[in-house]
Design an enzyme around this catalytic site. Structure first.
Site, PDB file in Angstrom:
ATOM      1  N   THR A  33       5.261  18.877  13.856  1.00  0.00           N
ATOM      2  CA  THR A  33       6.348  18.729  14.829  1.00  0.00           C
ATOM      3  C   THR A  33       7.694  18.775  14.135  1.00  0.00           C
ATOM      4  OG1 THR A  33       6.412  16.318  14.585  1.00  0.00           O
ATOM      5  CG2 THR A  33       4.907  17.198  16.231  1.00  0.00           C
ATOM      6  N   LYS A 137      -8.633   4.677  17.408  1.00  0.00           N
ATOM      7  CA  LYS A 137      -9.690   4.332  18.370  1.00  0.00           C
ATOM      8  C   LYS A 137     -10.910   5.229  18.168  1.00  0.00           C
ATOM      9  CE  LYS A 137     -10.732   3.828  23.282  1.00  0.00           C
ATOM     10  NZ  LYS A 137     -10.176   3.591  24.635  1.00  0.00           N
ATOM     11  N   ARG A 213      -3.755 -15.731  -8.791  1.00  0.00           N
ATOM     12  CA  ARG A 213      -4.808 -16.016  -9.768  1.00  0.00           C
ATOM     13  C   ARG A 213      -5.946 -16.795  -9.122  1.00  0.00           C
ATOM     14  NH1 ARG A 213      -3.116 -19.486 -13.680  1.00  0.00           N
ATOM     15  NH2 ARG A 213      -4.843 -18.883 -15.020  1.00  0.00           N
ATOM     16  N   HIS A 275       4.108 -30.434  -8.074  1.00  0.00           N
ATOM     17  CA  HIS A 275       3.185 -30.700  -6.972  1.00  0.00           C
ATOM     18  C   HIS A 275       3.924 -30.937  -5.662  1.00  0.00           C
ATOM     19  CE1 HIS A 275       0.072 -32.147 -10.159  1.00  0.00           C
ATOM     20  NE2 HIS A 275       0.232 -30.830 -10.145  1.00  0.00           N
TER      21      HIS A 275
END
Length: 360
Positions: A33, A137, A213, A275
């Protein structure tokens, strides 16, 4: 070799010529196109215009060109269905066996400075998603490609086996549904933001950035996904300069440290975190003073932690950092001697974050 048909219509023409040549070598007839057809013809390839397939010209400034039974019938027809074969024959529809489409660059368009809504609307692709979804599909019979990164794998299978495997067709079809969902989410998000709407259904889209990891625990797997939208102060825009791959916990901690650092834009600040909990946050007249203050807040918990700094790490600060076991250092920059010193620790992750403002 019997001719198969491939329909190519792309905005991003990266790698397209080699892909198209590979398809021709594998026995495909090319349909295309607009600009894509011109691009391929200029390169010397024989291309069938979509208008000659549909018997209908491209109209409305290209808004309507592939929305036609000759295209979607060729994509959706089940090859093993007697009814479909009969109706395809009755309506003189030819099968289309491969579709390669990448969409109008909507996400890139909305980010342009000064872009008008008229430009944004013209970059909402209609035919592209329709062809992708039709081909996806019917992936039992049709190969669908929406990502330049998949060109080599498709050509390799065609060269080796003469066809694309069912497993690959299925994988590519699933990829299409993720892509079209993300595309629609970006469009909805744009209008939500412009009209200040709170949507009934919130659609979010994230792209795979990296595999980690391990997850929260060493036996778990984890992946890092990022958004292309402006979020707070994210690791996404930082550059890793040194060190090993991140784990899930590393990523969480680094992101938390940057979120806190973002509260102190325009100031020389240091955040020490471990942490997901800050061990110390401090401002200083310079980077070393800010770090020293943050360190003194809890000189024990910093062990194995993360340091994030709004500023450039000099040698004096690097010597202090080098003396401590740290997992990650994030800073706006590093003097050459400071970077050389910190790189002596093989596993220490060093990141550079953008200077003077929000990372996102």
């Amino acid at each position: 070799m019997s001719k198969k048909r491939a329909l190519l219509s792309v905005s991003d023409k990266t790698g397209l010529l080699d892909f198209a040549k590979g398809l021709v070598a594998a026995g495909y007839e090319l349909i295309s196109t607009g600009g894509t057809a011109t691009y391929l013809k200029d390169a010397g390839l024989e291309v069938l215009d979509v208008a000659s397939v549909t018997g209908f010209p491209e109209i409305l400034e290209g808004r309507v060109k592939t929305l036609h039974p000759a295209i979607h019938g060729g994509l959706l027809a089940k090859r093993d269905s007697d009814l479909h074969r009969e109706q395809v024959s009755q309506n003189q529809i030819d099968y289309i066996d491969l579709v390669c489409v990448n969409l109008y660059p909507f996400e890139e368009t909305v980010k342009k400075a000064g872009v008008t809504e008229a430009e944004v609307i013209e970059n909402i692709d209609i035919g592209g998603p329709s062809m992708l979804r039709s081909a996806a599909k019917n992936h039992q019979d049709v190969t669908v490609v929406c990502d330049v990164a998949d060109y080599p794998a498709v050509l390799a299978e065609l060269a080796e086996n003469g066809q694309v495997s069912a497993a690959t067709r299925r994988r590519l079809a699933i990829k299409v549904y993720h892509r079209t969902a993300a595309y629609d989410a970006a469009i909805a998000r744009y209008f939500d933001q412009v009209d200040h709407l709170v949507p009934d259904i919130l659609t979010l889209s994230y792209k795979l950035e990296d595999s980690l990891r391990y997850g929260e625990n060493p036996h778990q797997k984890a992946w890092h996904y990022v958004s292309d939208q402006a979020e707070s102060y994210t690791l996404q825009s930082a550059t890793q300069l040194h060190g090993k791959q991140m784990s899930y916990n590393n990523l969480q901690d680094a992101s938390a440290a940057l979120d806190i650092l973002n509260e102190f834009q325009g100031q020389t600040a240091c955040v020490v975190l471990k942490h997901m909990n800050p061990c110390g946050v401090a401002l200083g007249a310079n980077v070393k003073e800010a770090f020293d203050k943050a360190y003194e807040a809890d000189p024990v918990s910093i062990f194995g932690g993360i340091v994030a700094i709004n500023g450039v790490v000099d040698l004096a600060t690097a010597e202090r950092l080098h003396a401590i076991f740290l997992e990650i250092i994030l800073a706006e920059g590093y003097e050459a001697e400071a970077l050389d010193l910190l790189k002596k620790k093989k596993n220490l992750r060093l990141y550079q974050i953008p200077q003077g403002g929000n990372l996102a």
